[in-house]
Design a protein around this motif. Structure first.
Motif, PDB file in Angstrom:
ATOM      1  N   UNK A 104      -7.450  55.974  14.313  1.00  0.00           N
ATOM      2  CA  UNK A 104      -8.012  56.717  15.409  1.00  0.00           C
ATOM      3  C   UNK A 104      -8.769  57.893  14.704  1.00  0.00           C
ATOM      4  N   UNK A 105      -8.462  58.468  13.465  1.00  0.00           N
ATOM      5  CA  UNK A 105      -9.465  59.325  13.032  1.00  0.00           C
ATOM      6  C   UNK A 105     -10.690  58.991  12.717  1.00  0.00           C
ATOM      7  N   UNK A 106     -10.774  57.659  12.098  1.00  0.00           N
ATOM      8  CA  UNK A 106     -12.313  57.116  11.997  1.00  0.00           C
ATOM      9  C   UNK A 106     -13.024  56.939  13.227  1.00  0.00           C
ATOM     10  N   UNK A 107     -12.435  56.818  14.178  1.00  0.00           N
ATOM     11  CA  UNK A 107     -12.991  56.457  15.607  1.00  0.00           C
ATOM     12  C   UNK A 107     -13.534  57.599  16.175  1.00  0.00           C
ATOM     13  N   UNK A 108     -12.528  58.735  16.186  1.00  0.00           N
ATOM     14  CA  UNK A 108     -12.938  60.017  16.701  1.00  0.00           C
ATOM     15  C   UNK A 108     -13.967  60.741  15.727  1.00  0.00           C
ATOM     16  N   UNK A 109     -13.974  60.366  14.391  1.00  0.00           N
ATOM     17  CA  UNK A 109     -15.058  60.955  13.638  1.00  0.00           C
ATOM     18  C   UNK A 109     -16.574  60.418  14.086  1.00  0.00           C
ATOM     19  N   UNK A 110     -16.339  59.100  14.177  1.00  0.00           N
ATOM     20  CA  UNK A 110     -17.757  58.440  14.623  1.00  0.00           C
ATOM     21  C   UNK A 110     -18.159  58.988  15.893  1.00  0.00           C
ATOM     22  N   UNK A 111     -17.582  59.294  16.934  1.00  0.00           N
ATOM     23  CA  UNK A 111     -17.822  59.642  18.192  1.00  0.00           C
ATOM     24  C   UNK A 111     -18.104  61.105  18.053  1.00  0.00           C
ATOM     25  N   UNK A 112     -17.640  61.886  17.131  1.00  0.00           N
ATOM     26  CA  UNK A 112     -17.859  63.311  16.770  1.00  0.00           C
ATOM     27  C   UNK A 112     -19.230  63.448  16.341  1.00  0.00           C
ATOM     28  N   UNK A 113     -19.488  62.423  15.379  1.00  0.00           N
ATOM     29  CA  UNK A 113     -20.940  62.561  14.562  1.00  0.00           C
ATOM     30  C   UNK A 113     -22.025  62.140  15.516  1.00  0.00           C
ATOM     31  N   UNK A 114     -21.561  61.263  16.577  1.00  0.00           N
ATOM     32  CA  UNK A 114     -22.638  60.725  17.379  1.00  0.00           C
ATOM     33  C   UNK A 114     -23.031  61.998  18.283  1.00  0.00           C
ATOM     34  N   UNK A 115     -21.973  62.535  18.761  1.00  0.00           N
ATOM     35  CA  UNK A 115     -22.209  63.885  19.758  1.00  0.00           C
ATOM     36  C   UNK A 115     -22.872  64.723  18.979  1.00  0.00           C
ATOM     37  N   UNK A 116     -22.523  65.137  17.553  1.00  0.00           N
ATOM     38  CA  UNK A 116     -23.398  66.198  16.811  1.00  0.00           C
ATOM     39  C   UNK A 116     -24.724  65.762  16.706  1.00  0.00           C
ATOM     40  N   UNK A 117     -25.074  64.416  16.442  1.00  0.00           N
ATOM     41  CA  UNK A 117     -26.275  63.923  16.203  1.00  0.00           C
ATOM     42  C   UNK A 117     -27.113  63.896  17.516  1.00  0.00           C
ATOM     43  N   UNK A 118     -26.635  63.734  18.571  1.00  0.00           N
ATOM     44  CA  UNK A 118     -27.321  63.886  20.059  1.00  0.00           C
ATOM     45  C   UNK A 118     -27.567  65.594  20.140  1.00  0.00           C
ATOM     46  N   UNK A 119     -26.614  66.381  19.790  1.00  0.00           N
ATOM     47  CA  UNK A 119     -26.786  67.805  20.149  1.00  0.00           C
ATOM     48  C   UNK A 119     -27.894  68.302  19.147  1.00  0.00           C
TER      49      UNK A 119
END
Length: 535
Positions: A104-119
């Motif tokens: 779950x940690x890995x999945x959420x961090x990947x999602x967070x990184x994607x959002x961060x990159x988009x922002x």
């Protein structure tokens, strides 16, 4: 709750100060003050280093809130919280989807990184662009209002002292209006700046989360990218004008002129990525045209004599055959919801009202092609002479010919010759837009038939020539045209400036826009209509 489950990673010794270092041999995190205390234990070997240089992954399990001696090694997707083994075996999470917290940690961090990159790379730069546009407009504001002030001075110089009071009043009007104008832009700028500040703060928070392995902190992260993706509407304020009529001493105040009020128009921005929201299967082998009746229903015509009314689920609601049994060349829908179609073979324009077909125009020596219904309830029809040597646009009110558009002010033809289609649409500013497929260009004239501009495709297109077919306009006066061979749509502003493409289409042909600016595209070869949200 264990302090390690809070938002800031804390020292393992004092459990109160933020960690700055870690001892690799002892596998312990330390704050600055606790480093010396830890090193004082000479019975062990130590290797203290700054925490950011410590690359070894150390899971930071949160302590279960119900079982204090247990780490939460599982994550309940339904309850949206970490759970321990006792919680799992207790039956309270029976039937719930459980995952390993590290997964779950890995999945959420990947999602967070994607959002961060988009922002960082897509959303925030668009806010920067909007802020820059507002600043540019503000910079031009002084010059524009200064020009009006100068005009007021020049008009006042022509007059004598008896009009000085009027001159002063008009200057005051200008200054007041300028202040309102500036205030509108300042408010808009502040709104954009506020959102930018929010995004920066979110970026910092996201970076902090990425810097920790705390599952509780990571699992509570909620993406705000959808919120930030909804850009503020642009504010377009039309600059007022100062009229300066001929002097009439009997009506000094009236004849001096007055300042028009500010006209504020909300400009809806284009989406960064168009969204395909529906696909309608029409059943045609070759689909030619699509027109909106309402936002949930469309009329279509294709490679047979039947015109079909379909909903978004591809359900046939109604069908109609042409009066002659010939293939309809094009269709349009009037403001009253009636269907109009052209018949190439018998040279007619036909109106369908209450399921009854009435021929309203019968041509001699000319063949009708494409048609559009316009704001005045008239229709515009493109046509070609029988010998193929002339093309023109004709405006009809019922059966009455009201206007012909064929030549410019130097008697040069606007449109190409031959039996090639000329697709047509009227814009909000009453410009008449024709997609000339033979000339491979758009020809746009104003309401009186004077040339506004021609568009031959975006200069960056070097592989394949522009291939315009269907054309339509929307509530923002955008001009949209299909680029058939290049499988895309061009979006232009009302002055012919290219804005962007809509891609990933299969031989787009006809198109239309509904009252909510949803775009419907007829794919010629697939026989499908695609509904697209782009604004």
């Amino acid at each position: 709750m264990d302090p390690r489950a809070q938002y800031v990673l804390l020292c393992d010794l004092c459990e109160s100060d933020p960690l700055q270092y870690c001892c690799e041999h002892c596998d312990i995190n330390l704050c600055t003050d606790c480093v010396s205390k830890h090193l004082s234990d000479s019975s062990k070997k130590h290797n203290v280093m700054p925490y950011h240089l410590h690359r070894k992954f150390i899971p930071r399990y949160s302590i279960c809130v119900k079982h204090a001696d247990k780490d939460c090694e599982m994550y309940c997707e339904k309850c949206v919280l970490p759970v321990c083994s006792i919680c799992v075996t207790s039956g309270k999470h029976e039937g719930h989807r459980l995952t390993d917290v590290l997964e779950k940690l890995g999945f959420e961090k990947q999602s967070l990184k994607k959002d961060l990159e988009e922002l960082k790379t897509r959303i925030y730069p668009r806010y920067e662009e909007m802020a820059s546009d507002v600043q540019s407009e503000k910079a031009e504001l002084e010059t524009n209002y200064g020009n009006m002030t100068t005009a007021a001075d020049q008009q006042g110089d022509v007059w004598h002292r008896e009009v000085n009071a009027i001159v002063s009043q008009r200057k005051s009007d200008i200054e007041e209006t300028k202040t309102k104008h500036m205030a509108l832009l300042e408010k808009h700028s502040n709104e954009i700046t506020h959102r930018m500040t929010e995004i920066k703060q979110v970026i910092l928070e996201m970076k902090n989360i990425l810097g920790t392995n705390d599952i509780s902190l990571t699992s509570t992260y909620k993406s705000r990218n959808d919120e930030f993706n909804k850009l503020p509407s642009k504010i377009k304020v039309t600059l007022p004008s100062l009229s300066t009529p001929t002097i009439n001493t009997e009506k000094l105040n009236e004849m001096f002129g007055s300042l028009s009020s500010l006209s504020v128009i909300t400009v809806r921005p284009l989406l960064a990525e168009p969204r395909y929201t529906a696909t309608i299967k029409t059943g045609y082998y070759r689909l030619l045209s699509v027109r909106c009746l309402i936002d949930e229903e469309v009329w279509t015509c294709g490679d047979n004599k039947t015109m079909k009314l379909l909903n978004l689920q591809s359900k046939l609601l109604a069908s109609l055959q042409t009066k002659s049994g010939n293939l309809p060349t094009d269709i349009a829908v009037t403001r009253d919801g009636d269907l109009v179609y052209t018949d190439y073979h018998n040279k007619t324009v036909n109106l369908v009202k209450n399921k009854k077909i009435r021929t309203v125009v019968i041509l001699q020596d000319w063949t009708p092609f494409y048609i559009c219904s316009i704001s005045s309830d008239d229709v515009l029809v493109t046509m070609v002479s029988d010998d193929g040597k002339q093309s023109k646009v004709v405006r009809y009110s019922g059966s009455t010919e009201k206007q012909t558009i064929q030549f410019d002010d130097q008697d040069r033809p606007f449109y190409s010759f031959g039996y090639y289609p000329h697709y047509i649409s009227e814009n909000r500013n009453l410009n008449i837009c024709v997609a000339d497929s033979s000339a491979k260009e758009l020809v746009v004239v104003d309401q009186s038939g004077k040339l506004r501009f021609r568009y031959s495709g975006h200069p960056s297109n070097t592989k394949q020539s522009f291939d315009p077919r269907g054309i339509t306009t929307d509530s923002q006066s955008h001009i949209l045209t299909t680029d058939h061979s290049n499988h895309r749509i061009h979006i232009l502003d009302q002055d012919g400036e290219f804005l962007r493409y809509i891609q990933n289409l299969e031989h787009p042909y006809g198109l239309c826009v509904d009252i909510r600016d949803n775009l419907f595209v007829a794919e010629h070869h697939t026989g499908k209509v695609k509904k697209i949200k782009y604004i």
